[in-house]
Design a protein around this motif. Structure first.
Motif, mmCIF file in Angstrom:
data_model
loop_
_atom_site.group_PDB
_atom_site.id
_atom_site.type_symbol
_atom_site.label_atom_id
_atom_site.label_comp_id
_atom_site.label_asym_id
_atom_site.label_seq_id
_atom_site.Cartn_x
_atom_site.Cartn_y
_atom_site.Cartn_z
ATOM 1 N N GLU A 131 4.288 109.515 -11.381
ATOM 2 C CA GLU A 131 4.460 110.635 -11.057
ATOM 3 C C GLU A 131 4.426 111.385 -12.758
ATOM 4 N N HIS A 132 4.840 110.662 -13.527
ATOM 5 C CA HIS A 132 5.088 111.199 -14.934
ATOM 6 C C HIS A 132 3.903 111.180 -15.861
ATOM 7 N N GLU A 133 2.812 110.016 -15.557
ATOM 8 C CA GLU A 133 1.405 110.185 -16.008
ATOM 9 C C GLU A 133 0.707 111.558 -15.507
ATOM 10 N N ASP A 134 0.813 111.889 -14.172
ATOM 11 C CA ASP A 134 0.233 112.903 -13.781
ATOM 12 C C ASP A 134 0.695 114.157 -14.246
ATOM 13 N N LYS A 135 1.998 114.082 -14.640
ATOM 14 C CA LYS A 135 2.573 115.605 -15.107
ATOM 15 C C LYS A 135 2.293 115.449 -16.531
ATOM 16 N N GLY A 136 2.040 114.233 -17.196
ATOM 17 C CA GLY A 136 1.478 114.377 -18.622
ATOM 18 C C GLY A 136 3.020 114.261 -19.563
ATOM 19 N N THR A 137 3.898 113.800 -18.926
ATOM 20 C CA THR A 137 5.357 113.569 -19.628
ATOM 21 C C THR A 137 5.630 112.321 -19.928
ATOM 22 N N LEU A 138 4.646 111.160 -19.604
ATOM 23 C CA LEU A 138 5.071 109.801 -20.053
ATOM 24 C C LEU A 138 4.371 109.404 -21.290
ATOM 25 N N HIS A 139 5.118 108.917 -22.260
ATOM 26 C CA HIS A 139 4.496 108.469 -23.461
ATOM 27 C C HIS A 139 4.647 106.756 -23.719
ATOM 28 N N ARG A 140 3.281 106.324 -23.734
ATOM 29 C CA ARG A 140 3.103 104.963 -23.920
ATOM 30 C C ARG A 140 3.232 104.651 -25.443
ATOM 31 N N GLY A 141 3.660 103.350 -25.537
ATOM 32 C CA GLY A 141 3.889 102.740 -26.970
ATOM 33 C C GLY A 141 5.090 101.837 -27.200
ATOM 34 N N ASP A 142 5.093 101.409 -28.312
ATOM 35 C CA ASP A 142 6.532 100.694 -28.680
ATOM 36 C C ASP A 142 7.665 101.335 -28.513
ATOM 37 N N GLY A 143 8.896 100.619 -28.323
ATOM 38 C CA GLY A 143 10.054 101.258 -28.385
ATOM 39 C C GLY A 143 10.695 100.940 -29.629
ATOM 40 N N PRO A 144 12.164 101.358 -29.301
ATOM 41 C CA PRO A 144 12.806 101.331 -30.829
ATOM 42 C C PRO A 144 13.548 100.033 -31.177
ATOM 43 N N TYR A 145 13.361 98.940 -30.147
ATOM 44 C CA TYR A 145 13.975 97.850 -30.626
ATOM 45 C C TYR A 145 13.331 97.062 -31.983
ATOM 46 N N VAL A 146 14.419 96.774 -32.774
ATOM 47 C CA VAL A 146 14.110 96.008 -34.288
ATOM 48 C C VAL A 146 14.715 94.626 -34.159
ATOM 49 N N ALA A 147 13.932 93.641 -34.006
ATOM 50 C CA ALA A 147 14.830 92.434 -33.965
ATOM 51 C C ALA A 147 15.210 91.742 -35.314
ATOM 52 N N PRO A 148 16.534 91.426 -35.294
ATOM 53 C CA PRO A 148 17.230 91.059 -36.459
ATOM 54 C C PRO A 148 16.541 89.799 -37.113
ATOM 55 N N GLU A 149 17.172 89.573 -38.427
ATOM 56 C CA GLU A 149 16.458 88.446 -39.094
ATOM 57 C C GLU A 149 17.064 87.119 -38.604
ATOM 58 N N PRO A 150 16.069 86.292 -38.145
ATOM 59 C CA PRO A 150 16.587 84.889 -37.780
ATOM 60 C C PRO A 150 17.461 84.121 -38.888
ATOM 61 N N VAL A 151 18.509 83.414 -38.301
ATOM 62 C CA VAL A 151 19.286 82.558 -39.238
ATOM 63 C C VAL A 151 19.234 81.079 -38.879
ATOM 64 N N SER A 152 19.029 79.989 -39.847
ATOM 65 C CA SER A 152 19.071 78.751 -39.564
ATOM 66 C C SER A 152 20.282 78.288 -39.632
ATOM 67 N N ARG A 153 20.672 77.324 -38.500
ATOM 68 C CA ARG A 153 22.006 76.803 -38.307
ATOM 69 C C ARG A 153 22.037 75.264 -37.733
ATOM 70 N N THR A 154 22.865 74.491 -38.031
ATOM 71 C CA THR A 154 22.808 73.145 -37.310
ATOM 72 C C THR A 154 23.412 73.306 -36.028
ATOM 73 N N LEU A 155 24.125 74.017 -35.661
ATOM 74 C CA LEU A 155 24.505 74.449 -34.343
ATOM 75 C C LEU A 155 24.432 75.883 -34.268
ATOM 76 N N ARG A 156 24.343 76.560 -32.919
ATOM 77 C CA ARG A 156 24.434 77.778 -32.693
ATOM 78 C C ARG A 156 25.168 78.221 -31.441
ATOM 79 N N PHE A 157 26.299 78.828 -31.772
ATOM 80 C CA PHE A 157 27.313 79.124 -30.720
ATOM 81 C C PHE A 157 27.584 77.936 -29.755
#
Length: 648
Positions: free
Chosen positions: A153-179
């Protein structure tokens, strides 16, 4: 033509307001910045097992529609601890959430979208209008159809924008145990080593043996990658394992594995042969369990599920325990609020206790209600003690009295929305989302009071050495911990071992001679109160079977409402379970405030309208639980309508 459930009116989505954003690289987001994308707002709280299920359900959609879809987790806390920004940040890391999360501790955005239950999903189209609102789990197929419709529907209307989203991955942390989640002491030699502890290294998706120093990894099972793969220790895969149990040596020799693991997100039980390192699947087909569709008019009864456990669905097994009294592995099945048993020798899987309804109801095993059963221990008498996390309760299932049927009793806890930090008389004591429990030799029980960051002790009424009667009491052993999820007695019998999940470690705590006494009060979950009028009150739940499915009338009415209240006398008539999705209640004018507890179910099977349902058609049970806080008011509403919807 494919039909989907969409709003018929164009309702503008409200702005996303809260305290802060996570997973955005420090940026604050707005709806305007997301214009042109399809947005799924996931209203969740990190204590809620159903919310955790939805996080996993959404992952395939996020991958498939990554260039047009932005999922925004709106964290709307139930418990006081969940409003702590550090605790939320840890939960976002622990559950590997790969989308932006809005921290909404004051429930501002929750109220703006009229959310009433966890989880709730709201779909916003690329022009900023609400396309659909859904409660509960199991909507992935329907969401996929809706997304395809909105994209076209929104591609036909020209209201859909493709591309990357706003998610930014956090820096990984090295641990012996994790949670880490759960631990048990080694009481015999495994693969040449008899020292240390077995630990569910949940965040690393593996099980490890730690040395007595609580730091050295002696051996590990699992590659560290999330998944489900049997085979050698180095290549096997788990998905957020939680509980672990060591079988008696005689049983282990007979069945060919030593360790049973609650492989939580895989919805399976796994076995580990410590000598060979081989990992196998013992029970569960990987499909999340729901109550049988044909039983929608009644509660799930206890009893055998058969001896083909790999064909049976499980739901988020959270803890496992070998019971000497029962001669079986007991499973805390958090996703269905029940206890199961698994016999390693016969492979029989059975429902041992719990109706499958969420709440706090005592009584015989087949009548009891649990709420996200998360921790298990067995005392010297053979009774099972349960950390019932969503009711902040300590419960006991009495199995040691041979002349009586197993029965559930609550020692600490009031209900789904009552919690706090209070010692003293058990009836007045309060905890906050406990996850672990262990029985001590003196008959007392320790509880990992997770969201209070404390270890608590329950001691039943007993006779002192001088012959006087000492009343039952709840006390505090330690506090200041970061989400302790398990507690056990160290090998020396003089210290406690605590799994401190959010500190990624196991620590020792000396058992004190005197226990601190704490009273920081009792609390109820504070959500907006719905004004309702006393007297006759109409309750209805809307449901429309997804496209390609139809309601299943082969066993009568395929819908059911279960209604109760806190306090119980808020409803003077109309409580209980009946067929149909409409109920007339009588609300007590003498009560000022309370909570309406509502469970709606509907059974639908694959089939076309107007045709009989094929004999072997796949059937589906849709279920949602609501807790609606209400205040009685002369100008309040005289009816309440809720949505139980499926899209397909």
């Amino acid at each position: 033509m494919t039909e989907t459930i969409r709003r018929t009116s164009r309702v503008r989505a409200s702005e996303l307001l809260g305290r802060n954003w996570l997973n955005t690289g420090g940026k604050q987001l707005s709806l305007e910045q997301l214009r042109g994308k399809i947005i799924i707002l996931d209203f969740w709280t990190f204590c809620c097992i159903n919310c955790l299920h939805v996080l996993d359900e959404l992952r395939p959609l996020e991958d498939q529609y990554s260039d047009v879809l932005v999922t925004v987790g709106v964290h709307s806390p139930k418990f006081e601890h969940e409003a702590d920004p550090d605790a939320l940040a840890a939960a976002v890391e622990r559950y590997e959430i790969e989308h932006p999360v809005l921290d909404d501790p004051e429930l501002i955005t929750w109220q703006a979208y009229s959310a009433r239950a966890w989880p709730t999903l709201v779909v916003v189209d690329p022009e900023g209008y609400i396309a659909a609102s859904l409660s509960g789990e199991g909507h992935v197929a329907g969401l996929s159809s809706l997304l395809d419709e909105l994209i076209a529907e929104h591609e036909d209307k020209g209201t859909l924008h493709r591309g990357d989203g706003p998610y930014v991955a956090p820096e990984p942390v090295s641990r012996t145990l994790r949670f880490p989640a759960k631990a048990i002491p080694l009481n015999r030699t495994l693969n040449g080593s008899a020292e240390g502890f077995l630990v569910a290294d949940t965040g690393h998706h593996r099980v490890v043996q730690l040395g007595p120093d609580l730091e050295t990894v002696v051996q590990a099972w699992g590659s560290g990658g999330k998944g489900h793969t049997d085979g050698p220790a180095e290549t096997a895969q788990f998905n957020e394992p939680q509980g672990i149990s060591l079988l008696p040596e005689k049983i282990a020799d007979q069945v060919g594995y030593d360790i049973v693991v609650a492989d939580t997100v895989n919805h399976r039980l796994r076995g580990i042969n410590a000598s060979t390192g081989e990992v196998s699947t013992l029970a569960g087909n990987g499909v999340q369990r729901l109550l049988d569709a044909e039983r929608t008019r009644t509660t799930q009864v206890v009893g055998s599920l058969g001896t083909r456990p790999l064909k049976i669905s499980l739901s988020s097994p959270w803890d496992v325990l070998w019971s000497d009294n029962l001669g079986s592995v007991v499973v805390a099945m958090a996703g269905t609020h029940q206890l199961f048993t698994f016999d390693p020798v016969t492979s029989e899987l059975a429902v041992y206790a719990g109706t499958g309804l969420e709440g706090l109801v005592d009584g015989e095993a087949e009548e009891a209600w649990f709420a996200q059963t998360s921790g298990l221990t067995e005392d010297s008498l053979g009774d099972l003690w349960i950390a019932d996390s969503e009711t902040s309760a300590l419960r006991v299932l009495r199995t040691s009295v041979s002349s009586a049927a197993p029965a559930v009793e609550t020692l600490i806890g009031e209900g789904l929305y009552d919690f706090g930090f209070r010692d003293g008389e058990p009836a007045q004591a309060r905890m906050q989302h406990p996850l672990g429990v262990t029985a001590l030799p003196d008959g007392s029980v320790l509880v990992a009071d997770t969201y209070n960051g404390a270890i608590r002790r329950y001691k039943a009424e007993h006779t002192a050495p001088d012959g006087t009667t000492v009343p039952a009491e709840v006390s505090t052993v330690a506090r200041g911990l970061k989400e302790p999820s398990d507690v056990l007695l160290d090998a020396d019998g003089n210290t406690l071992l605590v799994v401190e999940t959010n500190a990624h470690q196991l620590i020792r705590i000396a058992v004190p001679d005197e226990y601190l006494t704490v009273d920081e009060g009792a609390t109820q979950t504070q959500r907006p109160l719905t004004p309702v009028k006393a007297g006759e009150f109409g309750l209805s739940v809307s449901f429309q079977a997804p496209t390609g499915q139809k309601l299943d009338y082969r066993w009568g009415d395929p819908t059911q409402l279960q209604v109760s209240s806190t306090p119980a006398d808020l409803i003077t008539s109309g409580a209980g379970a009946t067929e149909g999705l409409y109920r007339t209640l009588q609300l007590n004018a003498d009560i000022t405030e309370g909570v309406l507890h509502i469970t709606a179910r509907a059974a639908a099977c694959d089939g076309d309208p107007g045709e009989d349902i094929p004999m072997h058609a796949a059937c589906h049970l849709y279920q949602q639980d609501w807790g609606i806080p209400v205040v009685l008011d002369d100008v309040g509403d005289q009816e309440l309508n809720l949505d139980l919807r499926g899209l397909k």
